[in-house]
Design a protein around this motif. Structure first.
Motif, PDB file in Angstrom:
ATOM      1  N   ALA A   1     -12.169  -8.742  -5.160  1.00 55.12           N
ATOM      2  CA  ALA A   1     -13.318  -7.844  -5.047  1.00 55.12           C
ATOM      3  C   ALA A   1     -12.921  -6.418  -5.386  1.00 55.12           C
ATOM      4  CB  ALA A   1     -13.884  -7.926  -3.628  1.00 55.12           C
ATOM      5  N   LEU A   2     -11.730  -6.024  -4.967  1.00 50.89           N
ATOM      6  CA  LEU A   2     -11.257  -4.654  -5.222  1.00 50.89           C
ATOM      7  C   LEU A   2     -11.019  -4.434  -6.710  1.00 50.89           C
ATOM      8  CD1 LEU A   2     -10.439  -1.992  -3.884  1.00 50.89           C
ATOM      9  CD2 LEU A   2      -8.133  -2.893  -3.622  1.00 50.89           C
ATOM     10  N   VAL A   3     -10.439  -5.414  -7.381  1.00 49.27           N
ATOM     11  CA  VAL A   3     -10.209  -5.292  -8.828  1.00 49.27           C
ATOM     12  C   VAL A   3     -11.540  -5.256  -9.570  1.00 49.27           C
ATOM     13  CG1 VAL A   3      -9.269  -6.464 -10.861  1.00 49.27           C
ATOM     14  CG2 VAL A   3      -7.914  -6.315  -8.760  1.00 49.27           C
ATOM     15  N   GLY A   4     -12.528  -6.018  -9.085  1.00 47.00           N
ATOM     16  CA  GLY A   4     -13.846  -5.959  -9.701  1.00 47.00           C
ATOM     17  C   GLY A   4     -14.471  -4.592  -9.565  1.00 47.00           C
ATOM     18  N   LEU A   5     -14.209  -3.941  -8.441  1.00 46.65           N
ATOM     19  CA  LEU A   5     -14.746  -2.606  -8.203  1.00 46.65           C
ATOM     20  C   LEU A   5     -13.971  -1.546  -8.984  1.00 46.65           C
ATOM     21  CD1 LEU A   5     -16.751  -0.865  -6.498  1.00 46.65           C
ATOM     22  CD2 LEU A   5     -14.953  -0.730  -4.747  1.00 46.65           C
ATOM     23  N   ARG A   6     -12.641  -1.725  -9.029  1.00 46.31           N
ATOM     24  CA  ARG A   6     -11.788  -0.737  -9.709  1.00 46.31           C
ATOM     25  C   ARG A   6     -10.790  -1.473 -10.594  1.00 46.31           C
ATOM     26  NH1 ARG A   6      -9.815   4.043  -5.760  1.00 46.31           N
ATOM     27  NH2 ARG A   6      -9.287   4.849  -7.814  1.00 46.31           N
ATOM     28  N   PRO A   7     -11.202  -1.867 -11.783  1.00 45.42           N
ATOM     29  CA  PRO A   7     -10.326  -2.651 -12.673  1.00 45.42           C
ATOM     30  C   PRO A   7      -9.075  -1.886 -13.126  1.00 45.42           C
ATOM     31  CG  PRO A   7     -12.349  -1.989 -13.801  1.00 45.42           C
ATOM     32  CD  PRO A   7     -12.540  -1.659 -12.358  1.00 45.42           C
ATOM     33  N   ASP A   8      -9.082  -0.553 -12.997  1.00 39.37           N
ATOM     34  CA  ASP A   8      -7.918   0.231 -13.412  1.00 39.37           C
ATOM     35  C   ASP A   8      -6.899   0.404 -12.292  1.00 39.37           C
ATOM     36  OD1 ASP A   8      -9.610   1.786 -11.871  1.00 39.37           O
ATOM     37  OD2 ASP A   8      -9.199   3.648 -12.984  1.00 39.37           O
ATOM     38  N   ASP A   9      -7.126  -0.231 -11.141  1.00 40.37           N
ATOM     39  CA  ASP A   9      -6.186  -0.123 -10.022  1.00 40.37           C
ATOM     40  C   ASP A   9      -5.044  -1.103 -10.248  1.00 40.37           C
ATOM     41  OD1 ASP A   9      -4.767  -0.115  -7.630  1.00 40.37           O
ATOM     42  OD2 ASP A   9      -6.557   0.062  -6.385  1.00 40.37           O
ATOM     43  N   GLY A  10      -3.938  -0.596 -10.761  1.00 44.59           N
ATOM     44  CA  GLY A  10      -2.809  -1.447 -11.095  1.00 44.59           C
ATOM     45  C   GLY A  10      -2.207  -2.152  -9.897  1.00 44.59           C
TER      46      GLY A  10
ATOM     47  N   TYR B   1      -8.859  -1.188   0.084  1.00 39.70           N
ATOM     48  CA  TYR B   1      -7.496  -1.606  -0.245  1.00 39.70           C
ATOM     49  C   TYR B   1      -6.681  -1.834   1.027  1.00 39.70           C
ATOM     50  CZ  TYR B   1      -2.658  -1.535  -1.805  1.00 39.70           C
ATOM     51  OH  TYR B   1      -1.333  -1.870  -2.009  1.00 39.70           O
ATOM     52  N   GLN B   2      -6.801  -0.916   1.984  1.00 37.52           N
ATOM     53  CA  GLN B   2      -6.049  -1.050   3.235  1.00 37.52           C
ATOM     54  C   GLN B   2      -6.410  -2.370   3.925  1.00 37.52           C
ATOM     55  OE1 GLN B   2      -3.725   1.016   3.781  1.00 37.52           O
ATOM     56  NE2 GLN B   2      -4.289   3.170   3.603  1.00 37.52           N
ATOM     57  N   ASP B   3      -7.662  -2.736   3.895  1.00 38.03           N
ATOM     58  CA  ASP B   3      -8.106  -3.987   4.508  1.00 38.03           C
ATOM     59  C   ASP B   3      -7.506  -5.192   3.773  1.00 38.03           C
ATOM     60  OD1 ASP B   3      -9.970  -5.558   6.322  1.00 38.03           O
ATOM     61  OD2 ASP B   3     -10.736  -6.169   4.351  1.00 38.03           O
ATOM     62  N   ALA B   4      -7.533  -5.138   2.446  1.00 34.47           N
ATOM     63  CA  ALA B   4      -6.973  -6.236   1.650  1.00 34.47           C
ATOM     64  C   ALA B   4      -5.469  -6.354   1.883  1.00 34.47           C
ATOM     65  CB  ALA B   4      -7.277  -6.012   0.173  1.00 34.47           C
ATOM     66  N   TYR B   5      -4.798  -5.220   1.959  1.00 32.47           N
ATOM     67  CA  TYR B   5      -3.348  -5.250   2.158  1.00 32.47           C
ATOM     68  C   TYR B   5      -3.002  -5.795   3.546  1.00 32.47           C
ATOM     69  CZ  TYR B   5       1.562  -4.004   2.200  1.00 32.47           C
ATOM     70  OH  TYR B   5       2.920  -4.080   2.268  1.00 32.47           O
ATOM     71  N   ALA B   6      -3.790  -5.437   4.557  1.00 37.07           N
ATOM     72  CA  ALA B   6      -3.551  -5.951   5.906  1.00 37.07           C
ATOM     73  C   ALA B   6      -3.641  -7.476   5.911  1.00 37.07           C
ATOM     74  CB  ALA B   6      -4.552  -5.348   6.882  1.00 37.07           C
ATOM     75  N   LYS B   7      -4.597  -8.036   5.181  1.00 37.25           N
ATOM     76  CA  LYS B   7      -4.721  -9.492   5.067  1.00 37.25           C
ATOM     77  C   LYS B   7      -3.501 -10.070   4.352  1.00 37.25           C
ATOM     78  CE  LYS B   7      -9.807 -10.008   5.069  1.00 37.25           C
ATOM     79  NZ  LYS B   7     -10.139  -8.659   5.554  1.00 37.25           N
ATOM     80  N   LEU B   8      -3.056  -9.368   3.290  1.00 36.80           N
ATOM     81  CA  LEU B   8      -1.882  -9.820   2.546  1.00 36.80           C
ATOM     82  C   LEU B   8      -0.653  -9.809   3.442  1.00 36.80           C
ATOM     83  CD1 LEU B   8      -0.629 -10.412  -0.369  1.00 36.80           C
ATOM     84  CD2 LEU B   8      -0.123  -7.958  -0.412  1.00 36.80           C
TER      85      LEU B   8
ATOM     86  N   GLY C   1      -1.345   8.133   1.889  1.00 35.78           N
ATOM     87  CA  GLY C   1      -0.946   7.181   0.866  1.00 35.78           C
ATOM     88  C   GLY C   1      -1.321   5.769   1.256  1.00 35.78           C
ATOM     89  N   ARG C   2      -0.837   4.819   0.475  1.00 35.30           N
ATOM     90  CA  ARG C   2      -1.139   3.413   0.755  1.00 35.30           C
ATOM     91  C   ARG C   2       0.134   2.578   0.574  1.00 35.30           C
ATOM     92  NH1 ARG C   2      -4.634   1.147  -4.426  1.00 35.30           N
ATOM     93  NH2 ARG C   2      -3.329   1.976  -6.098  1.00 35.30           N
ATOM     94  N   PRO C   3       0.276   1.517   1.341  1.00 32.26           N
ATOM     95  CA  PRO C   3       1.456   0.658   1.213  1.00 32.26           C
ATOM     96  C   PRO C   3       1.402  -0.145  -0.083  1.00 32.26           C
ATOM     97  CG  PRO C   3      -0.084  -0.295   2.764  1.00 32.26           C
ATOM     98  CD  PRO C   3      -0.639   1.054   2.404  1.00 32.26           C
ATOM     99  N   LEU C   4       2.578  -0.342  -0.680  1.00 32.82           N
ATOM    100  CA  LEU C   4       2.666  -1.140  -1.904  1.00 32.82           C
ATOM    101  C   LEU C   4       3.203  -2.535  -1.626  1.00 32.82           C
ATOM    102  CD1 LEU C   4       4.185   1.539  -4.306  1.00 32.82           C
ATOM    103  CD2 LEU C   4       1.807   0.791  -4.173  1.00 32.82           C
TER     104      LEU C   4
ATOM    105  N   ASP D   1     -11.241   8.556  -0.904  1.00 31.79           N
ATOM    106  CA  ASP D   1     -12.107   7.603  -1.590  1.00 31.79           C
ATOM    107  C   ASP D   1     -12.405   6.384  -0.707  1.00 31.79           C
ATOM    108  OD1 ASP D   1     -12.223   9.169  -3.778  1.00 31.79           O
ATOM    109  OD2 ASP D   1     -10.928   7.940  -5.056  1.00 31.79           O
ATOM    110  N   ALA D   2     -13.622   5.886  -0.810  1.00 29.72           N
ATOM    111  CA  ALA D   2     -14.011   4.693  -0.043  1.00 29.72           C
ATOM    112  C   ALA D   2     -13.199   3.464  -0.427  1.00 29.72           C
ATOM    113  CB  ALA D   2     -15.499   4.432  -0.228  1.00 29.72           C
ATOM    114  N   PRO D   3     -12.879   3.253  -1.730  1.00 26.03           N
ATOM    115  CA  PRO D   3     -12.104   2.058  -2.092  1.00 26.03           C
ATOM    116  C   PRO D   3     -10.734   1.995  -1.428  1.00 26.03           C
ATOM    117  CG  PRO D   3     -13.161   2.973  -4.031  1.00 26.03           C
ATOM    118  CD  PRO D   3     -13.349   3.968  -2.928  1.00 26.03           C
ATOM    119  N   LEU D   4     -10.198   3.138  -0.974  1.00 28.46           N
ATOM    120  CA  LEU D   4      -8.900   3.102  -0.315  1.00 28.46           C
ATOM    121  C   LEU D   4      -8.972   2.292   0.972  1.00 28.46           C
ATOM    122  CD1 LEU D   4      -5.954   3.955  -0.178  1.00 28.46           C
ATOM    123  CD2 LEU D   4      -6.671   6.029   1.020  1.00 28.46           C
ATOM    124  N   ALA D   5     -10.044   2.472   1.730  1.00 27.97           N
ATOM    125  CA  ALA D   5     -10.218   1.701   2.965  1.00 27.97           C
ATOM    126  C   ALA D   5     -10.304   0.211   2.637  1.00 27.97           C
ATOM    127  CB  ALA D   5     -11.466   2.166   3.697  1.00 27.97           C
TER     128      ALA D   5
END
Length: 417
Positions: free
Chosen positions: A387-396, A367-374, A333-336, A361-365
């Motif tokens: 950048a992640l939203v540009g790649l996957r606009p449906d990622d809420g 996301y994990q990188d973006a979340y670590a920065k957050l 999973g991924r942290p929220l 999925d590659a975008p998960l990695a």
């Protein structure tokens, strides 16, 4: 021994008076009631009017219908009374036939009334033992039918045989609590006719509870369109957190399939949101003695309900606590975020569980990188989520964090009301 009703079937004219005289004490004390018939046909008529007869004492040789024919017909009755056959010494072949046809015992003529009384008492004890066995079986069947509403079939069967653990009252134990709710269902109800609403809810809960039982979960409560499920109660489940996560993913798949089928019929049902938390709770039967209500209370239960609601903010369908992740062991999973839930003073880290396919999925990695920065409060978090939203606009989730950052927010702490 409770009062017994005995039907005596014999064509001897003096037998009724003799039996009434010999058993006058028992009759007077209400211990026994005697009915009389003079042949097998009359006996069947008496039994038709008196379905509570416990015992039949029957001669063999009688007009119209003999005792052996009567015995055969008694085997076809729903409430088959036990039978004592009475016959002469020289009629042993018939007595053997009677025993083979289901007679419990026999007496020989002339009747010894002391022997008759002893034989009747022994037979009535046998009748009572059979009745008690049927009563216990009926109770077990009813218990199983009731428990099957809440528990997986194998657990319901075990509890029906020994439900001592479900006595009135509760006890504290570690559980995983799972809540589901259909988004926007209250509004949808207003547009549905009752028959259609019943079809939707009945079909939905049938599929959802099948999933719960397949994971050996306990349905604690169904309220409206919401479902509360427990793992780790009433039976011990060391892997209760892992079961809850697997069940949540399976419930999500079933609910999405259910939505798709109704969409094809022109009805849009909202997503099913799921929240899961693990920890101590007080669980047990709190039905007040009048009805069965196996449920759970405590902060663990309230937090699971809050996590279900937290899905609204993130645009997710499943939200589980860090306590679940730690207990589950191998978690995909991924942290929220670190959620400050309504009524809480301390933030709780929440995660979105993912299927194996999505987890790869590659975008998960990314996301994990973006979340670590957050999480670290780095300035590069905004660009990473953009950048992640540009790649996957449906990622809420990514869109949620990007919006927070654009509005001046920072860090992973999120207030959810």
């Amino acid at each position: 021994m409770p009062s017994a009703k005995i039907l005596v079937v014999d064509d001897e004219p003096d037998l009724e008076a003799l039996i009434t005289q010999k058993f006058r004490r028992q009759i007077r004390q209400g211990l026994v009631t005697f009915l009389f018939a003079h042949d097998g046909q009359e006996a069947l008529d008496r039994l038709s009017d008196n379905r509570d007869v416990d015992l039949v004492v029957s001669d063999i040789n009688m007009p119209r219908m003999d005792g052996l024919t009567l015995l055969a017909k008694l085997q076809d009755l729903a409430e088959r009374p036990s039978t004592i056959i009475v016959s002469a010494y020289g009629d042993m072949a018939n007595i053997r036939t009677a025993m083979n046809r289901g007679a419990f015992d026999f007496l020989t003529k002339p009747i010894d009334f002391v022997d008759l009384e002893t034989t009747i008492e022994r037979t009535l004890r046998h009748v009572e033992a059979l009745r008690e066995g049927r009563r216990r079986q009926s109770l077990a069947e009813r218990a199983h039918a009731s428990l099957a509403r809440y528990f997986s079939p194998n657990l319901a069967e075990r509890l029906a045989g020994d439900a001592s653990g479900l006595e009135l009252g509760g006890h504290r134990r570690d559980v995983a609590s799972l809540f589901t709710d259909i988004a926007g269902f209250t509004s949808l109800v207003e547009s549905l006719d009752p028959a259609q609403l019943a079809e939707i809810l009945n079909g939905y809960f049938a599929e959802m509870t099948d999933v719960v039982f397949a994971h050996e979960g306990t349905v604690a409560k169904i309220v409206g369109d919401a479902l509360h499920v427990l793992f780790g109660a009433p039976g011990d489940q060391p892997d209760h957190a892992a079961r809850a996560v697997d069940c949540a993913l399976a419930l999500d798949q079933v609910a999405e399939g259910f939505r798709a089928r109704w969409r094809e019929r022109g009805i849009e049902i909202g997503v099913t949101r799921i929240g899961v938390h693990a920890g101590p709770a007080i669980v047990g039967n709190f039905g007040g003695g009048r009805y069965f209500d196996y449920t759970a209370y405590g902060d663990t239960i309230n937090t699971a309900a809050r996590l279900e609601n937290a899905n609204k903010a993130f645009g997710t369908r499943i939200c589980v606590s860090e306590a679940v992740v730690i207990r589950a062991g191998q978690f995909r999973g991924r942290p929220l975020g670190d959620l400050l839930l309504r009524g809480k003073q301390t933030a709780l880290r929440a995660y979105e569980p993912l299927t194996e396919a999505v987890y790869g999925d590659a975008p998960l990695a990314q996301y994990q990188d973006a979340y670590a920065k957050l999480d670290a409060g780095e300035a590069g978090a905004l660009a990473a989520f953009a950048a992640l939203v540009g790649l996957r606009p449906d990622d809420g989730v990514a869109a949620f964090h990007l919006k927070r950052l654009l509005n001046g927010g920072s860090g992973s702490r999120v207030e959810v009301r």
